[in-house]
Design an enzyme around this catalytic site. Structure first.
Site, PDB file in Angstrom:
ATOM      1  N   THR A 143      23.229  -2.205 -31.964  1.00 55.22           N
ATOM      2  CA  THR A 143      24.284  -1.940 -32.946  1.00 55.22           C
ATOM      3  C   THR A 143      25.260  -0.894 -32.407  1.00 55.22           C
ATOM      4  O   THR A 143      24.856   0.107 -31.824  1.00 55.22           O
ATOM      5  CB  THR A 143      23.665  -1.448 -34.259  1.00 55.22           C
ATOM      6  OG1 THR A 143      22.724  -2.407 -34.721  1.00 55.22           O
ATOM      7  CG2 THR A 143      24.741  -1.256 -35.324  1.00 55.22           C
ATOM      8  N   ARG A 164      27.805 -16.645 -67.388  1.00 50.59           N
ATOM      9  CA  ARG A 164      27.586 -18.090 -67.293  1.00 50.59           C
ATOM     10  C   ARG A 164      26.948 -18.607 -68.578  1.00 50.59           C
ATOM     11  O   ARG A 164      25.874 -18.150 -68.990  1.00 50.59           O
ATOM     12  CB  ARG A 164      26.679 -18.384 -66.093  1.00 50.59           C
ATOM     13  CG  ARG A 164      26.322 -19.854 -65.937  1.00 50.59           C
ATOM     14  CD  ARG A 164      27.444 -20.637 -65.306  1.00 50.59           C
ATOM     15  NE  ARG A 164      26.965 -21.935 -64.863  1.00 50.59           N
ATOM     16  CZ  ARG A 164      27.450 -23.100 -65.277  1.00 50.59           C
ATOM     17  NH1 ARG A 164      28.439 -23.130 -66.158  1.00 50.59           N
ATOM     18  NH2 ARG A 164      26.975 -24.220 -64.802  1.00 50.59           N
ATOM     19  N   GLY A 203      22.741 -20.402 -58.884  1.00 53.26           N
ATOM     20  CA  GLY A 203      22.781 -21.850 -58.684  1.00 53.26           C
ATOM     21  C   GLY A 203      23.720 -22.209 -57.541  1.00 53.26           C
ATOM     22  O   GLY A 203      23.748 -21.541 -56.506  1.00 53.26           O
ATOM     23  N   SER A 225       8.248  -6.830 -40.353  1.00 52.11           N
ATOM     24  CA  SER A 225       7.256  -6.577 -41.401  1.00 52.11           C
ATOM     25  C   SER A 225       5.840  -6.660 -40.850  1.00 52.11           C
ATOM     26  O   SER A 225       4.949  -5.916 -41.273  1.00 52.11           O
ATOM     27  CB  SER A 225       7.436  -7.580 -42.549  1.00 52.11           C
ATOM     28  OG  SER A 225       8.622  -7.309 -43.273  1.00 52.11           O
ATOM     29  N   GLU A 263      14.372  -2.886 -36.823  1.00 54.83           N
ATOM     30  CA  GLU A 263      13.711  -1.598 -37.060  1.00 54.83           C
ATOM     31  C   GLU A 263      12.200  -1.767 -37.189  1.00 54.83           C
ATOM     32  O   GLU A 263      11.524  -0.976 -37.835  1.00 54.83           O
ATOM     33  CB  GLU A 263      14.268  -0.920 -38.325  1.00 54.83           C
ATOM     34  CG  GLU A 263      15.768  -0.794 -38.392  1.00 54.83           C
ATOM     35  CD  GLU A 263      16.324   0.190 -37.380  1.00 54.83           C
ATOM     36  OE1 GLU A 263      15.560   1.042 -36.886  1.00 54.83           O
ATOM     37  OE2 GLU A 263      17.527   0.099 -37.080  1.00 54.83           O
ATOM     38  N   GLU A 291      14.989  -4.922 -25.928  1.00 50.28           N
ATOM     39  CA  GLU A 291      15.280  -5.701 -24.720  1.00 50.28           C
ATOM     40  C   GLU A 291      15.044  -7.185 -24.968  1.00 50.28           C
ATOM     41  O   GLU A 291      14.329  -7.566 -25.909  1.00 50.28           O
ATOM     42  CB  GLU A 291      14.417  -5.206 -23.560  1.00 50.28           C
ATOM     43  CG  GLU A 291      14.713  -3.760 -23.190  1.00 50.28           C
ATOM     44  CD  GLU A 291      14.001  -3.290 -21.938  1.00 50.28           C
ATOM     45  OE1 GLU A 291      14.365  -2.220 -21.426  1.00 50.28           O
ATOM     46  OE2 GLU A 291      13.078  -3.992 -21.464  1.00 50.28           O
ATOM     47  N   SER A 310       8.207  -6.039 -29.667  1.00 49.93           N
ATOM     48  CA  SER A 310       8.074  -4.757 -30.362  1.00 49.93           C
ATOM     49  C   SER A 310       7.284  -3.726 -29.563  1.00 49.93           C
ATOM     50  O   SER A 310       7.029  -2.629 -30.059  1.00 49.93           O
ATOM     51  CB  SER A 310       7.374  -4.979 -31.712  1.00 49.93           C
ATOM     52  OG  SER A 310       8.148  -5.820 -32.544  1.00 49.93           O
TER      53      SER A 310
END
Length: 380
Positions: free
Chosen positions: A158, A267, A338, A365, A362, A127, A132
C-alpha cells in the site's frame, strides 16, 4: 469502568467527521473510479494533526492515544476504506517503526516530515511467494561499501506508487531466524527499484504496488535504528496495527449497516417498509448486535495498547472478530438492498469488496486463529 470517550476523543471524532463531510466525500467517487488517491489529502491530514494522533507532541505528533487513532480510522473508513487504508499504511506501518527505534537523524529526516504530511510512507513486507511466514522472506540485503544492496521483490504494498520512502524488510543472513531480518529505509525514486501499480477489486482509491528490487543501494544511515535484527519490531508493529485495522473494519460495518437501515426505511413493498418485514428486521437486528460487539472489542484492544499490555493473541482476536463482522454485515446489507445492492449508485457493494481485503490482509483470519490457538497451548 468507563466506556465513554473523553471530550478530547469526541473532538477528534467530530473533526474527522466534518473533514469527511465537507472536503473528502466529494473526492471519493472520482478516486474510486480512477484508482488514484489525491496526494493533497496527506497534507490536510498533517495540518489537522491526524497523521500523528497517537505520537507524543515532543516528536511532532498530537500527543493523544491509540483510542484516538482508532477513532480516526473508524471515521475515515466509514467514508472510504481507500482513503483510510492509505492513511493507515502511512501513519502506522510506514512510520511507527521509525518512531519506535529510529535514530534521531532518521526521525528528523523521515518521521517528522511524514507526520506533517510532507512525505508519504509505506511498509514493504509481503512477497509474491512468501505467504504469511515472515521469517521465510527472500528479499536479501548484502553488505557493500558504505551500506547495503537489496535484491528481491515485494507484493501488495500500500502507498508504494505514491510513496516518498518505504520501510523494506530484508534478510541479512540465510538462516530462518528472526535476528536475520532487518528494516531498511529506501528513499524514492531509487535506482534499481521499479514499482508497478496494481489494479484491484477492493480499496480501489488506495494505490498498491508490486516492487522489483535489483541492487538497490541503502546507505548505512538508512538501516533502521542503525542496527540489524529488527524482526521483533515488525511483529510488534503488526500486532498493534491489527487493532488499528479492526477499527477500519468497524467503520465499514457501520457504513454498511446505516446504508441498509436507510434503504429498509425508504423501500416500500406491498404498502410496508421492508424493514417492517420480520425477515429484514431480524437481519438488521443481528447486524446491529455484531457491530456493537465488535466496537467494544476494538476499543478494548486500543485501551490495551495504551496500557502497554497488548499481546499477540488479543490483537488477533480483535482483528478476527472485527474483520469477519465487516464482511458479514456488508454482505447482509447487499441482500437487504436486493438488486440495488449490486448497483454502483449504492455504497454497499463497494464496502463489501473493501471489507474482504481485511480477512486477507494484515494476516488472514486463519493466521489469526493460529495465533489464538498457540496461546491456548496447541500447535496448529
Amino acid at each position: 469502568m468507563d466506556f465513554s470517550f473523553s471530550e478530547q476523543q469526541v473532538a477528534v471524532r467530530d473533526t474527522v467527521r466534518r473533514l469527511c463531510q465537507s472536503e473528502h466525500q466529494r473526492l471519493v467517487v472520482a478516486a474510486e473510479e480512477s484508482e488514484v488517491l489525491p496526494r493533497e489529502v496527506f497534507a490536510r491530514w498533517g495540518e489537522l494533526g491526524l497523521l500523528g494522533v497517537r505520537y507524543p507532541e515532543s516528536d511532532g505528533g498530537s500527543g493523544l492515544d491509540k483510542i484516538s487513532d482508532c477513532i480516526v480510522r473508524e471515521e475515515l473508513s466509514y467514508m472510504s476504506q481507500g482513503f483510510a487504508s492509505s492513511w493507515s499504511a502511512h501513519s502506522h506501518l510506514g512510520i511507527w517503526p521509525i518512531w519506535k527505534i529510529g535514530t534521531e537523524e532518521q526521525r528528523e529526516r523521515f518521521f517528522r516530515p511524514a507526520v506533517a504530511g510532507k512525505k508519504i510512507a509505506g511498509f514493504a513486507l509481503s512477497e509474491p511467494d512468501g505467504g504469511s511466514n515472515i521469517r521465510a522472506l527472500k528479499t536479501r540485503a548484502e553488505r557493500t561499501a558504505g551500506g547495503w544492496k537489496l535484491n528481491g521483490s515485494k507484493l501488495y504494498i500500500t502507498n508504494a506508487p505514491i510513496a516518498d520512502f518505504l520501510l523494506v524488510a530484508a534478510r541479512t543472513a540465510p538462516e530462518l531466524r528472526g535476528d536475520a531480518i532487518s528494516l531498511f529505509i529506501v528513499e524514492l525514486p531509487a535506482k534499481g527499484m521499479n514499482i508497478d501499480k496494481l489494479k484491484k477489486e477492493g480499496i480501489r482509491a488506495s494505490e498498491t504496488g508490486l516492487i522489483h528490487i535489483e541492487d538497490v543501494f541503502v546507505p548505512d544511515d538508512c538501516v533502521l535504528g542503525g542496527r540489524l535484527g529488527t524482526y521483533p519490531v515488525i511483529l510488534e508493529s503488526l500486532s498493534e496495527n491489527r487493532v488499528g485495522v479492526a477499527a477500519n473494519a468497524l467503520g465499514m460495518a457501520r457504513a454498511a449497516f446505516d446504508a441498509a437501515t436507510a434503504y429498509a426505511q425508504d423501500r416500500v413493498v406491498a404498502g410496508r417498509r421492508i424493514g417492517d418485514y420480520q425477515a429484514i428486521g431480524h437481519k438488521l437486528a443481528e447486524m446491529s448486535a455484531q457491530i456493537e460487539a465488535a466496537k467494544w472489542l476494538v476499543y478494548y484492544g486500543a485501551w490495551r495498547v495504551d496500557q502497554n499490555t497488548l499481546d499477540a493473541a488479543t490483537a488477533a482476536r480483535v482483528k478476527l472478530i472485527a474483520s469477519e463482522t465487516a464482511v458479514a454485515v456488508s454482505e447482509q446489507a447487499i441482500r437487504i438492498h436486493g438488486g440495488a445492492g449490486i448497483m454502483r449508485e449504492y455504497p454497499v457493494g463497494r464496502i463489501h469488496r473493501d471489507a474482504l481485503v481485511y480477512v486477507i490482509g494484515e494476516g488472514t483470519s486463519e493466521i489469526q486463529k493460529n495465533i489464538i490457538v498457540r496461546e491456548l497451548g496447541f500447535k496448529p
